[in-house]
Motif scaffolding. Structure first.
Motif, short mmCIF file in Angstrom:
data_model
loop_
_atom_site.label_atom_id
_atom_site.label_comp_id
_atom_site.label_asym_id
_atom_site.label_seq_id
_atom_site.Cartn_x
_atom_site.Cartn_y
_atom_site.Cartn_z
N ASP A 137 -17.50 -15.33 -2.07
CA ASP A 137 -18.42 -16.35 -1.91
C ASP A 137 -17.73 -17.72 -2.41
N ASP A 138 -18.47 -18.41 -3.36
CA ASP A 138 -17.84 -19.82 -3.85
C ASP A 138 -17.02 -19.59 -5.44
N ARG A 139 -16.72 -18.21 -5.74
CA ARG A 139 -16.18 -17.91 -7.00
C ARG A 139 -14.49 -17.68 -6.72
N CYS A 140 -13.87 -18.33 -7.44
CA CYS A 140 -12.32 -18.08 -7.62
C CYS A 140 -12.15 -16.50 -8.17
N THR A 141 -11.03 -16.01 -8.28
CA THR A 141 -10.89 -14.80 -8.69
C THR A 141 -11.12 -14.53 -10.06
N PHE A 142 -10.91 -15.43 -11.00
CA PHE A 142 -11.34 -15.44 -12.33
C PHE A 142 -12.72 -15.16 -12.59
N GLU A 143 -13.46 -16.07 -11.70
CA GLU A 143 -15.24 -15.72 -12.02
C GLU A 143 -15.49 -14.39 -11.09
N THR A 144 -15.03 -13.99 -10.46
CA THR A 144 -15.28 -12.65 -9.60
C THR A 144 -14.88 -11.64 -10.79
N LEU A 145 -13.83 -11.54 -11.26
CA LEU A 145 -13.54 -10.57 -12.38
C LEU A 145 -14.43 -10.86 -13.59
N LEU A 146 -14.81 -12.05 -13.77
CA LEU A 146 -15.65 -12.03 -15.10
C LEU A 146 -17.29 -11.60 -14.83
N LEU A 147 -17.42 -11.86 -13.47
CA LEU A 147 -18.84 -11.11 -13.03
C LEU A 147 -18.93 -9.72 -12.93
N ARG A 148 -17.95 -9.21 -12.29
CA ARG A 148 -17.75 -7.79 -12.12
C ARG A 148 -17.48 -6.92 -13.30
N ALA A 149 -16.71 -7.46 -14.19
CA ALA A 149 -16.57 -6.84 -15.53
C ALA A 149 -17.77 -6.94 -16.65
N GLY A 150 -18.81 -7.55 -15.97
CA GLY A 150 -19.89 -8.03 -17.05
C GLY A 150 -19.61 -8.99 -18.30
N LEU A 151 -18.80 -9.85 -17.95
CA LEU A 151 -18.37 -10.63 -19.29
C LEU A 151 -19.00 -12.13 -19.24
N THR A 152 -20.14 -12.16 -18.07
CA THR A 152 -20.36 -13.62 -18.02
C THR A 152 -21.60 -14.07 -19.25
N SER A 153 -21.78 -13.25 -20.15
CA SER A 153 -22.36 -13.51 -21.10
C SER A 153 -21.66 -14.44 -22.39
N ASP A 154 -20.41 -14.32 -22.25
CA ASP A 154 -19.84 -15.00 -23.13
C ASP A 154 -19.24 -16.75 -22.98
N PRO A 155 -19.96 -17.53 -23.56
CA PRO A 155 -19.91 -18.75 -23.11
C PRO A 155 -18.51 -19.36 -23.23
N ALA A 156 -17.53 -18.84 -23.87
CA ALA A 156 -16.16 -19.29 -23.84
C ALA A 156 -15.58 -18.91 -22.77
N LEU A 157 -15.75 -17.69 -22.20
CA LEU A 157 -14.97 -17.40 -20.98
C LEU A 157 -15.82 -18.19 -19.89
N THR A 158 -17.12 -18.50 -19.95
CA THR A 158 -17.53 -19.10 -18.52
C THR A 158 -17.14 -20.63 -18.61
N ALA A 159 -16.71 -21.20 -19.86
CA ALA A 159 -16.21 -22.54 -20.08
C ALA A 159 -14.93 -22.64 -19.01
N ILE A 160 -14.07 -21.50 -19.53
CA ILE A 160 -12.56 -21.34 -19.08
C ILE A 160 -12.79 -21.02 -17.59
N ALA A 161 -13.91 -20.12 -17.17
CA ALA A 161 -13.89 -20.00 -15.91
C ALA A 161 -14.34 -21.47 -14.84
N ALA A 162 -15.01 -22.26 -15.48
CA ALA A 162 -15.34 -23.53 -14.74
C ALA A 162 -14.04 -24.14 -14.72
N MET A 163 -13.03 -24.24 -15.68
CA MET A 163 -12.00 -24.96 -15.41
C MET A 163 -11.08 -24.43 -14.47
N VAL A 164 -10.87 -22.82 -14.34
CA VAL A 164 -10.06 -22.23 -13.49
C VAL A 164 -10.60 -22.53 -12.06
N HIS A 165 -11.78 -22.54 -11.99
CA HIS A 165 -12.55 -22.85 -10.69
C HIS A 165 -12.20 -24.03 -10.20
#
Length: 132
Positions: free
Chosen positions: A50-78
């Motif tokens: 969809d509109d996600r980069c690979t890092f975001e896809t991994l984060l979502l599929r690994a169930g790590l989206t509840s970590d605010p630090a990882l979601t902040a990094i995901a935004a930068m990578v995106h």
């Protein structure tokens, strides 16, 4: 190898599979061997969705989206990978310069992952402590 692939390798080794090893191959037409999973390449098991980069896809599929630090990094990578203006984090310009510097100073993929991982550990520590 650029920001999304470097950050995805860091995420895999740090949070998903600490023993992961990487093989660098031509992305077109590579047939994985049994037990290999591909990421951030054409027809990969983990890549843009969809509109996600690979890092975001991994984060979502690994169930790590509840970590605010990882979601902040995901935004930068995106933003570095897709550059669609979806996220307006103030750290993006510095992160972009840092990742560009890593890529400019070495063409060795393992070195890029190592240097990028060190940097991402620092971002993760900062975002974890400041509560994003």
């Amino acid at each position: 190898m650029h920001a999304d692939r470097i950050a995805s390798a860091w995420l895999i080794r740090r949070f998903i599979d600490k023993q992961a090893s990487f093989k660098f191959v031509d992305s077109k037409g590579y047939e994985p061997q049994p037990g290999e999973l591909r990421f951030d390449m054409a027809e990969a098991e983990f890549t843009h969705e969809d509109d996600r980069c690979t890092f975001e896809t991994l984060l979502l599929r690994a169930g790590l989206t509840s970590d605010p630090a990882l979601t902040a990094i995901a935004a930068m990578v995106h933003e570095l990978d897709i550059a669609d203006g979806k996220f307006q984090r103030p750290e993006i310009m510095g992160f972009s310069a840092l990742m560009s510097g890593i890529c400019a100073t070495t063409s060795d993929d393992e070195a890029r992952i190592a240097r990028g991982s060190d940097a991402l550990d620092q971002f993760y520590g900062y975002f974890s402590k400041c509560g994003v």
